[in-house]
Design a protein around this motif. Sequence first.
Motif, PDB file in Angstrom:
ATOM      1  N   ALA A  18       0.831  -1.216   0.000  1.00 59.77           N
ATOM      2  CA  ALA A  18       0.000   0.000   0.000  1.00 59.77           C
ATOM      3  C   ALA A  18       0.856   1.253   0.000  1.00 59.77           C
ATOM      4  O   ALA A  18       0.540   2.238  -0.690  1.00 59.77           O
ATOM      5  N   ALA A  19       1.966   1.256   0.759  1.00 54.13           N
ATOM      6  CA  ALA A  19       2.814   2.454   0.824  1.00 54.13           C
ATOM      7  C   ALA A  19       3.400   2.780  -0.532  1.00 54.13           C
ATOM      8  O   ALA A  19       3.510   3.959  -0.909  1.00 54.13           O
ATOM      9  N   TYR A  20       3.781   1.746  -1.282  1.00 57.83           N
ATOM     10  CA  TYR A  20       4.351   1.956  -2.617  1.00 57.83           C
ATOM     11  C   TYR A  20       3.296   2.571  -3.533  1.00 57.83           C
ATOM     12  O   TYR A  20       3.560   3.546  -4.241  1.00 57.83           O
ATOM     13  N   THR A  21       2.077   2.017  -3.511  1.00 59.94           N
ATOM     14  CA  THR A  21       0.991   2.525  -4.367  1.00 59.94           C
ATOM     15  C   THR A  21       0.626   3.948  -3.993  1.00 59.94           C
ATOM     16  O   THR A  21       0.418   4.810  -4.855  1.00 59.94           O
ATOM     17  N   GLU A  22       0.584   4.223  -2.679  1.00 64.28           N
ATOM     18  CA  GLU A  22       0.222   5.569  -2.219  1.00 64.28           C
ATOM     19  C   GLU A  22       1.251   6.597  -2.631  1.00 64.28           C
ATOM     20  O   GLU A  22       0.917   7.732  -2.972  1.00 64.28           O
ATOM     21  N   ALA A  23       2.526   6.222  -2.652  1.00 64.29           N
ATOM     22  CA  ALA A  23       3.569   7.164  -3.064  1.00 64.29           C
ATOM     23  C   ALA A  23       3.373   7.592  -4.497  1.00 64.29           C
ATOM     24  O   ALA A  23       3.577   8.765  -4.847  1.00 64.29           O
ATOM     25  N   PHE A  24       2.940   6.703  -5.351  1.00 65.76           N
ATOM     26  CA  PHE A  24       2.674   7.044  -6.748  1.00 65.76           C
ATOM     27  C   PHE A  24       1.475   7.973  -6.835  1.00 65.76           C
ATOM     28  O   PHE A  24       1.401   8.841  -7.699  1.00 65.76           O
ATOM     29  N   THR A  25       0.528   7.828  -5.938  1.00 65.27           N
ATOM     30  CA  THR A  25      -0.683   8.645  -5.975  1.00 65.27           C
ATOM     31  C   THR A  25      -0.401  10.068  -5.518  1.00 65.27           C
ATOM     32  O   THR A  25      -0.896  11.045  -6.092  1.00 65.27           O
ATOM     33  N   ASN A  26       0.423  10.177  -4.457  1.00 68.41           N
ATOM     34  CA  ASN A  26       0.641  11.496  -3.848  1.00 68.41           C
ATOM     35  C   ASN A  26       1.816  12.270  -4.431  1.00 68.41           C
ATOM     36  O   ASN A  26       1.866  13.493  -4.327  1.00 68.41           O
ATOM     37  N   ALA A  27       2.756  11.568  -5.007  1.00 70.13           N
ATOM     38  CA  ALA A  27       3.969  12.250  -5.447  1.00 70.13           C
ATOM     39  C   ALA A  27       3.808  12.850  -6.833  1.00 70.13           C
ATOM     40  O   ALA A  27       2.933  12.443  -7.617  1.00 70.13           O
ATOM     41  N   ASP A  28       4.667  13.830  -7.106  1.00 70.76           N
ATOM     42  CA  ASP A  28       4.753  14.396  -8.451  1.00 70.76           C
ATOM     43  C   ASP A  28       5.141  13.280  -9.413  1.00 70.76           C
ATOM     44  O   ASP A  28       6.052  12.502  -9.109  1.00 70.76           O
ATOM     45  N   PRO A  29       4.506  13.123 -10.544  1.00 70.64           N
ATOM     46  CA  PRO A  29       4.822  12.038 -11.478  1.00 70.64           C
ATOM     47  C   PRO A  29       6.303  11.950 -11.811  1.00 70.64           C
ATOM     48  O   PRO A  29       6.830  10.865 -12.036  1.00 70.64           O
ATOM     49  N   ALA A  30       6.980  13.092 -11.824  1.00 69.22           N
ATOM     50  CA  ALA A  30       8.399  13.056 -12.184  1.00 69.22           C
ATOM     51  C   ALA A  30       9.251  12.395 -11.129  1.00 69.22           C
ATOM     52  O   ALA A  30      10.342  11.866 -11.418  1.00 69.22           O
ATOM     53  N   VAL A  31       8.783  12.423  -9.898  1.00 67.36           N
ATOM     54  CA  VAL A  31       9.579  11.839  -8.817  1.00 67.36           C
ATOM     55  C   VAL A  31       8.861  10.668  -8.160  1.00 67.36           C
ATOM     56  O   VAL A  31       9.289  10.175  -7.109  1.00 67.36           O
ATOM     57  N   ALA A  32       7.764  10.234  -8.745  1.00 65.15           N
ATOM     58  CA  ALA A  32       6.944   9.190  -8.123  1.00 65.15           C
ATOM     59  C   ALA A  32       7.728   7.902  -7.904  1.00 65.15           C
ATOM     60  O   ALA A  32       7.623   7.268  -6.837  1.00 65.15           O
ATOM     61  N   ARG A  33       8.495   7.511  -8.868  1.00 63.90           N
ATOM     62  CA  ARG A  33       9.259   6.259  -8.748  1.00 63.90           C
ATOM     63  C   ARG A  33      10.234   6.338  -7.570  1.00 63.90           C
ATOM     64  O   ARG A  33      10.323   5.418  -6.756  1.00 63.90           O
ATOM     65  N   ALA A  34      10.949   7.443  -7.484  1.00 61.74           N
ATOM     66  CA  ALA A  34      11.908   7.609  -6.391  1.00 61.74           C
ATOM     67  C   ALA A  34      11.192   7.621  -5.044  1.00 61.74           C
ATOM     68  O   ALA A  34      11.673   7.047  -4.062  1.00 61.74           O
ATOM     69  N   GLU A  35      10.052   8.290  -4.982  1.00 61.45           N
ATOM     70  CA  GLU A  35       9.295   8.348  -3.734  1.00 61.45           C
ATOM     71  C   GLU A  35       8.802   6.955  -3.342  1.00 61.45           C
ATOM     72  O   GLU A  35       8.825   6.582  -2.164  1.00 61.45           O
TER      73      GLU A  35
END
Length: 432
Positions: free
Chosen positions: A171-188
């Motif tokens: 869930a934390a991995y999926t949520e990071a993609f939802t909340n983060a800027d697309p450009a940095v989503a992977r890193a987040e």
Amino acid sequence: MSFNTGLSGIRAAASELNITGNNIANAGTVGFKGSRAEFADVYAASVLGSGSNAVGSGVVTGDVAQLFNQGAVNFTENSLDLAINGNGFFVTSNNGALSYTRAGYFGTDATGNIVNNFGERLQGFGVNEATGTINEGVQTDLRVDTKAANPRATSAVASTLNLNSTSLTPAAYTEAFTNADPAVARAEAIDTFDPGDSSTYNSSTSVNIYDSQGNPHVMTKYFVKTSGNSWDMHVMIGGEPATARNTPIELEFDSTGKLDLPAQPMEITGWNPLDKNGQPTGAANNVSFDLNLKGSTQYAANFAVTAVSQDGYTTGDLAGLEINDEGLLVARYTNGQTKVQGQLALASFANQQGLSPLGKTAWAQSSDSGEPVIGKPGSGTLGRVQSGALEQSNVDLSEQLINLIVAQRNYQANSKTIQTEDAVTQTIINLR
């Protein structure tokens, strides 16, 4: 004439009694080979040869032949007790003087040399330390090296495992993609991984690896499902990231569940071994080793590790010795490793009967025996070696007891010949 004939018979019977008595005395002697008396008749020869009706002049001992047939093999609990199954002799050296024996009582002396119970050194072939191969043909004293085995740093780790295809992305991995800027989503999303929080990864497995000083370190692989056929693998060693900037290794599986990317093996670089307090161990730094997941799958089944291996090990003390049927001296160490320390040699002769007995259940080469043929057990006509066993005497006590009876009767009968000749002579002397 009859006196001499009877006397030769008594001598022959006495020889047979001596030989039989010696066989009986050594019935319990390890490696002893029984003997037998071989007799021949005697005829007096004239200048022109013997006539067709010549009367014999008695008996002579033609030879005392040793019987080199196999003795029974009895098992012991001493790994350095040795028996030969088949042809051949152990080779021992007493300050360079070689002798040959079937008696396999062996142990070690104060310096580690393998010696028999008379202190004579067992001969064999040494090991080339650079290649680990046997130096065949170069005869030397066999010696047990008691020093600890050197450690070996891990250079390759291999695992075969199955990642559950029905697992859900944390869930934390999926949520990071939802909340983060697309450009940095992977890193987040990557940063959400926490080895102390099992909810941030799907599966994990560990194995011990070793640094250049033999110190063990726990390497753990954590797997995070990122999409349908994609996974991140985080590699930690001793709780510290094993990859630069904690970057995970991306794994891809094809539609049939087989590992597709990356190419195998993967290289882990830049590992600096630390102790449990996070301090350098003193071992080599900036270490690289291969990590191989060949054969791993992603099927709809529980996570499972089906195989794991690594080629490093810590130092180890000598735990025991083994000698196999080819005579290889193998040392076992407490770290689970083994090392060949040499190979014993066996000798055979064209004419065993020509060997000169030395006592102590040993023989020496003679002009009649021919030169010894030295080789490893199981080669040519040489037999194989049985460790933890001793070859018993080949004397058959029942046969020897019968031989005693026969020799006794022969002795008595020849004494009767002399007694009868004496009576006849007295009759002639009493003639008036």
